[in-house]
Enzyme design. Sequence first.
Site, PDB file in Angstrom:
ATOM      1  N   CYS A 259       0.904  -1.174   0.000  1.00 56.34           N
ATOM      2  CA  CYS A 259       0.000   0.000   0.000  1.00 56.34           C
ATOM      3  C   CYS A 259       0.927   1.203   0.000  1.00 56.34           C
ATOM      4  O   CYS A 259       1.243   1.765   1.035  1.00 56.34           O
ATOM      5  CB  CYS A 259      -0.886  -0.020   1.244  1.00 56.34           C
ATOM      6  SG  CYS A 259      -2.120  -1.318   1.206  1.00 56.34           S
ATOM      7  N   ALA A 261       1.269   4.365  -1.758  1.00 52.33           N
ATOM      8  CA  ALA A 261       1.163   5.803  -2.044  1.00 52.33           C
ATOM      9  C   ALA A 261       1.052   6.634  -0.760  1.00 52.33           C
ATOM     10  O   ALA A 261       0.436   6.176   0.184  1.00 52.33           O
ATOM     11  CB  ALA A 261      -0.071   6.047  -2.908  1.00 52.33           C
ATOM     12  N   PRO A 262       1.662   7.813  -0.704  1.00 51.94           N
ATOM     13  CA  PRO A 262       2.351   8.544  -1.785  1.00 51.94           C
ATOM     14  C   PRO A 262       3.843   8.217  -1.939  1.00 51.94           C
ATOM     15  O   PRO A 262       4.571   9.010  -2.527  1.00 51.94           O
ATOM     16  CB  PRO A 262       2.156   9.998  -1.367  1.00 51.94           C
ATOM     17  CG  PRO A 262       2.143   9.954   0.134  1.00 51.94           C
ATOM     18  CD  PRO A 262       1.505   8.631   0.503  1.00 51.94           C
ATOM     19  N   GLY A 263       4.281   7.089  -1.431  1.00 57.23           N
ATOM     20  CA  GLY A 263       5.614   6.625  -1.795  1.00 57.23           C
ATOM     21  C   GLY A 263       6.723   6.917  -0.800  1.00 57.23           C
ATOM     22  O   GLY A 263       7.891   6.649  -1.088  1.00 57.23           O
ATOM     23  N   GLY A 264       6.375   7.441   0.364  1.00 57.98           N
ATOM     24  CA  GLY A 264       7.409   7.782   1.351  1.00 57.98           C
ATOM     25  C   GLY A 264       8.246   6.566   1.735  1.00 57.98           C
ATOM     26  O   GLY A 264       9.479   6.631   1.775  1.00 57.98           O
ATOM     27  N   LYS A 265       7.563   5.460   1.983  1.00 63.92           N
ATOM     28  CA  LYS A 265       8.314   4.274   2.435  1.00 63.92           C
ATOM     29  C   LYS A 265       8.938   3.533   1.258  1.00 63.92           C
ATOM     30  O   LYS A 265       9.974   2.896   1.413  1.00 63.92           O
ATOM     31  CB  LYS A 265       7.406   3.367   3.275  1.00 63.92           C
ATOM     32  CG  LYS A 265       6.929   4.079   4.535  1.00 63.92           C
ATOM     33  CD  LYS A 265       6.179   3.196   5.485  1.00 63.92           C
ATOM     34  CE  LYS A 265       5.521   4.028   6.572  1.00 63.92           C
ATOM     35  NZ  LYS A 265       4.396   4.857   6.090  1.00 63.92           N
ATOM     36  N   ASP A 309      -5.798  -3.046  -6.707  1.00 61.78           N
ATOM     37  CA  ASP A 309      -6.178  -3.509  -5.368  1.00 61.78           C
ATOM     38  C   ASP A 309      -5.185  -4.606  -4.985  1.00 61.78           C
ATOM     39  O   ASP A 309      -5.140  -5.657  -5.635  1.00 61.78           O
ATOM     40  CB  ASP A 309      -7.616  -4.055  -5.422  1.00 61.78           C
ATOM     41  CG  ASP A 309      -8.047  -4.703  -4.117  1.00 61.78           C
ATOM     42  OD1 ASP A 309      -7.214  -4.811  -3.197  1.00 61.78           O
ATOM     43  OD2 ASP A 309      -9.221  -5.100  -4.031  1.00 61.78           O
ATOM     44  N   ASP A 328       1.757  -1.503   4.690  1.00 58.23           N
ATOM     45  CA  ASP A 328       1.458  -0.278   5.453  1.00 58.23           C
ATOM     46  C   ASP A 328      -0.050  -0.070   5.274  1.00 58.23           C
ATOM     47  O   ASP A 328      -0.496   0.670   4.404  1.00 58.23           O
ATOM     48  CB  ASP A 328       2.267   0.885   4.864  1.00 58.23           C
ATOM     49  CG  ASP A 328       2.223   2.126   5.717  1.00 58.23           C
ATOM     50  OD1 ASP A 328       1.790   2.041   6.877  1.00 58.23           O
ATOM     51  OD2 ASP A 328       2.637   3.199   5.220  1.00 58.23           O
ATOM     52  N   CYS A 381      -0.502   3.405  11.125  1.00 55.26           N
ATOM     53  CA  CYS A 381      -0.324   4.603  11.954  1.00 55.26           C
ATOM     54  C   CYS A 381      -1.538   4.724  12.873  1.00 55.26           C
ATOM     55  O   CYS A 381      -2.056   5.814  13.097  1.00 55.26           O
ATOM     56  CB  CYS A 381      -0.083   5.856  11.117  1.00 55.26           C
ATOM     57  SG  CYS A 381      -1.393   6.247   9.955  1.00 55.26           S
TER      58      CYS A 381
HETATM   59  C1  LIG Z   1      -1.051   4.424   5.172  1.00 50.80           C
HETATM   60  S1  LIG Z   1      -1.307   4.780   3.513  1.00 50.80           S
HETATM   61  C2  LIG Z   1       0.216   4.314   2.799  1.00 50.80           C
HETATM   62  C3  LIG Z   1       1.335   5.294   2.999  1.00 50.80           C
HETATM   63  C4  LIG Z   1       2.584   4.910   2.223  1.00 50.80           C
HETATM   64  N1  LIG Z   1       3.025   3.573   2.544  1.00 50.80           N
HETATM   65  C5  LIG Z   1       3.736   5.870   2.473  1.00 50.80           C
HETATM   66  O1  LIG Z   1       4.574   5.623   3.328  1.00 50.80           O
HETATM   67  O2  LIG Z   1       3.797   6.901   1.782  1.00 50.80           O
HETATM   68  C6  LIG Z   1      -2.359   3.494   3.035  1.00 50.80           C
HETATM   69  C7  LIG Z   1      -2.562   3.363   1.542  1.00 50.80           C
HETATM   70  O3  LIG Z   1      -3.310   2.191   1.296  1.00 50.80           O
HETATM   71  C8  LIG Z   1      -3.969   2.365   0.074  1.00 50.80           C
HETATM   72  N2  LIG Z   1      -4.954   1.274  -0.041  1.00 50.80           N
HETATM   73  C9  LIG Z   1      -6.090   1.091   0.655  1.00 50.80           C
HETATM   74  N3  LIG Z   1      -6.684  -0.068   0.295  1.00 50.80           N
HETATM   75  C10 LIG Z   1      -5.888  -0.636  -0.642  1.00 50.80           C
HETATM   76  C11 LIG Z   1      -5.965  -1.843  -1.407  1.00 50.80           C
HETATM   77  N4  LIG Z   1      -6.969  -2.702  -1.269  1.00 50.80           N
HETATM   78  N5  LIG Z   1      -4.982  -2.093  -2.303  1.00 50.80           N
HETATM   79  C12 LIG Z   1      -3.967  -1.202  -2.457  1.00 50.80           C
HETATM   80  N6  LIG Z   1      -3.842  -0.065  -1.751  1.00 50.80           N
HETATM   81  C13 LIG Z   1      -4.795   0.215  -0.857  1.00 50.80           C
HETATM   82  C14 LIG Z   1      -4.516   3.769   0.165  1.00 50.80           C
HETATM   83  O4  LIG Z   1      -4.782   4.293  -1.113  1.00 50.80           O
HETATM   84  C15 LIG Z   1      -3.343   4.483   0.865  1.00 50.80           C
HETATM   85  O5  LIG Z   1      -2.524   5.117  -0.071  1.00 50.80           O
END
Ligand SMILES: C[S@@+](CC[C@H](N)C(=O)[O-])C[C@H]1O[C@@H](n2cnc3c(N)ncnc32)[C@H](O)[C@@H]1O
Length: 442
Positions: A259, A261-265, A309, A328, A381
């Site tokens: 998961c 976006a926005p790509g920090g990790k 997904d 994440d 988080c």
């Molecule tokens: C906590 S954020 C991720 C932050 C990211 N890892 C970072 O460090 O920048 C959770 C992410 O999960 C994504 N998300 C939610 N359900 C999802 C799914 N079924 N498949 C893929 N991504 C999903 C959301 O769009 C969101 O960007």
Amino acid sequence: MNQQHTAKSSRAVAVEILLGTMDEGKSLTVLMDQWLEAIPDNEKAFVSALCYGAVRWYTRLNGCLGQLLSKPLKPKDRDLHMLLVCGLYQLGYMQKPTHAVINETVNICRELNKDWATKLVNGVLRNYLRRKQELSDWADQRLTTKYGFPGWLVKSLTQAYPDSVDKVLDSLNQQAPMTLRVNQMQQSREEYAQQLSEGGIASTPTQLAPQGLTLATPCDVHQLPGFFDSGLCSVQDEAAQLAAILLDLKPGQRVLDACSAPGGKTAAILEQCPELASVTAVDLEADRQQRTRETLSRLHLEAKVVVADTGDLSAWWDNQPFDRILLDAPCSATGVIRRHPDIKHLRRQSDIAQLSTIQFRLLSTLWKTLAPGGRILYATCSILPQENTHIIERFIRETPDARSLPLVLDGSHDAPAGQIQLLPEPRGHDGFFYALLEKTTG
Ligand SMILES: C[S@@+](CC[C@H](N)C(=O)[O-])C[C@H]1O[C@@H](n2cnc3c(N)ncnc32)[C@H](O)[C@@H]1O
């Protein structure tokens, strides 16, 4: 920006933003961005502080307002209600001359075409000033009004942290610091701290994350040396920085950021171990994945960025197992309320059960893509056990080839051995949870 936007004064804009967040359930960050152009440059910081503060303390201010009004305002006067909340916030929390706050708030009644309310608004604000101490004592009697949190969240946090709930609630109202992750492919943290210092920006090394620097005062990223042209650093909370370290990355591994976006990790993973075989970054949201691409491009890093997904393997997986997976997971974000105070009001109690169903489903599905001997780092988080320890405990119970690996950090709190529950630290990291699971080979 439309004509309606341009015509409004800054305080009337604040009323619109509060209506959007509190009554329509819109994100404060999105609304602030939408209205930004309508606010004169010299008032942007004021409007931002007013909106974030009024949302942070809404439950308390709303309670006090209830004590000051002989009867609630009619539904068609929600704008006046928000105007009064803004007025109380300015009188209670901002260092502004009280007569100016009262005059300017009363004037907004005319801008709202509600001249009839000038006397009411004037009276309520003056009454607040007279009864400030009494109202403060009244609000302090309950945790909801003391810290400005909805009842269900106070209850959940009290169950989770019975001995320290006051401290937890208080920490979620503190100003979060701005923390940087130094790009170790380019420079050491010490070298970058020196560059910052030469530019007049004071920083201190983070305690837990080896590449982190906490700034004494937040600043615009444009002021950070080499941020855009050389990718020398990124803005990332200290707790979030730990993901790339806890994954225990080795050259040649295939890594999935599930998961992303926005790509920090994703970026932190690539900086941590540049010799990985591949990094696949999957996220459901196309707009947010565009930000992942921009982040990687700014830092001159490469990953396979996919919009899908994660839970639907047929949509994106090539059947090649991964050695390391970061999940994440989407969560309540209760660990970052100090940065996004609207979470207090936008989240519902029913969201937590729904989120934990999604979290468990994603973890179970991704397990199939993990190589024997491979590891998955589960992260949120959130500071609610329902999204953290409960997920991991159930998963271990139901998955014979999963074992939990010990994770130990100073400062972690109330999580079973091997898992890390970080709570927000004043001047330090956000609230965050980590658990590391290994797929046994036997
Ligand atoms: C906590 S954020 C991720 C932050 C990211 N890892 C970072 O460090 O920048 C959770 C992410 O999960 C994504 N998300 C939610 N359900 C999802 C799914 N079924 N498949 C893929 N991504 C999903 C959301 O769009 C969101 O960007």
